[in-house]
Design a protein around this motif. Structure first.
Motif, PDB file in Angstrom:
ATOM      1  N   GLY A 145       0.820  -1.204   0.000  1.00 18.04           N
ATOM      2  CA  GLY A 145       0.000   0.000   0.000  1.00 18.04           C
ATOM      3  C   GLY A 145       0.856   1.257   0.000  1.00 18.04           C
ATOM      4  O   GLY A 145       1.956   1.277   0.545  1.00 18.04           O
ATOM      5  N   ASN A 146       0.366   2.295  -0.622  1.00 15.82           N
ATOM      6  CA  ASN A 146       1.075   3.584  -0.673  1.00 15.82           C
ATOM      7  C   ASN A 146       0.644   4.454   0.497  1.00 15.82           C
ATOM      8  O   ASN A 146      -0.491   4.920   0.539  1.00 15.82           O
ATOM      9  CB  ASN A 146       0.770   4.314  -1.989  1.00 15.82           C
ATOM     10  CG  ASN A 146       1.489   3.694  -3.144  1.00 15.82           C
ATOM     11  OD1 ASN A 146       2.710   3.595  -3.139  1.00 15.82           O
ATOM     12  ND2 ASN A 146       0.744   3.251  -4.143  1.00 15.82           N
ATOM     13  N   LEU A 147       1.562   4.656   1.438  1.00 19.22           N
ATOM     14  CA  LEU A 147       1.312   5.495   2.606  1.00 19.22           C
ATOM     15  C   LEU A 147       2.428   6.529   2.714  1.00 19.22           C
ATOM     16  O   LEU A 147       3.485   6.399   2.094  1.00 19.22           O
ATOM     17  CB  LEU A 147       1.284   4.654   3.889  1.00 19.22           C
ATOM     18  CG  LEU A 147       0.297   3.479   3.940  1.00 19.22           C
ATOM     19  CD1 LEU A 147       0.383   2.795   5.286  1.00 19.22           C
ATOM     20  CD2 LEU A 147      -1.117   3.932   3.660  1.00 19.22           C
ATOM     21  N   TYR A 148       2.207   7.550   3.539  1.00 17.74           N
ATOM     22  CA  TYR A 148       3.219   8.570   3.759  1.00 17.74           C
ATOM     23  C   TYR A 148       4.374   8.031   4.594  1.00 17.74           C
ATOM     24  O   TYR A 148       4.227   7.039   5.315  1.00 17.74           O
ATOM     25  CB  TYR A 148       2.627   9.792   4.459  1.00 17.74           C
ATOM     26  CG  TYR A 148       1.691  10.581   3.587  1.00 17.74           C
ATOM     27  CD1 TYR A 148       2.144  11.213   2.441  1.00 17.74           C
ATOM     28  CD2 TYR A 148       0.349  10.706   3.915  1.00 17.74           C
ATOM     29  CE1 TYR A 148       1.288  11.954   1.633  1.00 17.74           C
ATOM     30  CE2 TYR A 148      -0.526  11.430   3.125  1.00 17.74           C
ATOM     31  CZ  TYR A 148      -0.043  12.057   1.986  1.00 17.74           C
ATOM     32  OH  TYR A 148      -0.890  12.780   1.192  1.00 17.74           O
ATOM     33  N   VAL A 149       5.505   8.711   4.500  1.00 20.61           N
ATOM     34  CA  VAL A 149       6.707   8.339   5.248  1.00 20.61           C
ATOM     35  C   VAL A 149       7.253   9.593   5.902  1.00 20.61           C
ATOM     36  O   VAL A 149       7.329  10.643   5.265  1.00 20.61           O
ATOM     37  CB  VAL A 149       7.771   7.728   4.303  1.00 20.61           C
ATOM     38  CG1 VAL A 149       9.086   7.521   5.022  1.00 20.61           C
ATOM     39  CG2 VAL A 149       7.265   6.425   3.704  1.00 20.61           C
TER      40      VAL A 149
END
Length: 136
Positions: free
Chosen positions: A127-131
């Motif tokens: 999944g694409n999440l913030y870092v």
């Protein structure tokens, strides 16, 4: 963990996957909730079917303001920026607000914190999440 020992990257990092973005689920056994620095380095060094581990790789190779000792925080370390949202600024607290930790939850999932109302949970590694990278 002393909160005053951490600096958080001010810029909002684009969304990244925890693993290489595929469904090549690999259990890394990197489950420490307080050991982000070693978690992140271990993920960066892995060469398995889930590699490269994009979120950790981004932090491990980050050069921000001449500093290169950034890492992907473990779950408990990620609570520090959540507790200081107003002072740090530039967090997505409007749409989804999910941020990866370096803590694995299981073969196909890793732990993240939602910066809208709090709460930790697991999410699919692809999944694409913030870092948000931190340094000591």
């Amino acid at each position: 963990v002393s909160q005053s020992r951490y600096i958080v990257v001010v810029q909002l990092i684009p969304q990244l996957t925890w693993n290489n973005g595929t469904i090549n689920w690999t259990t890394t056994n990197i489950t420490g909730t307080l050991t982000g620095k070693s978690n992140s380095a271990a993920l960066f060094a892995l060469a398995d079917s889930g590699a490269p581990y994009a979120a950790a790789q981004f932090c491990e190779t980050l050069n921000e303001n001449g500093k290169t000792d950034w890492y992907l925080p473990a779950l408990s370390e990620l609570n520090m920026p959540y507790s200081n949202l107003a002072a740090i600024k530039n967090f997505d607290t409007v749409s989804f607000g999910f941020y990866w930790s370096s803590t694995e939850a299981g073969g196909s999932t890793a732990l993240r914190i939602r910066f809208i109302g709090g709460g930790a949970a697991s999410d699919g590694k692809n999944g694409n999440l913030y870092v948000r990278c931190v340094r000591r």
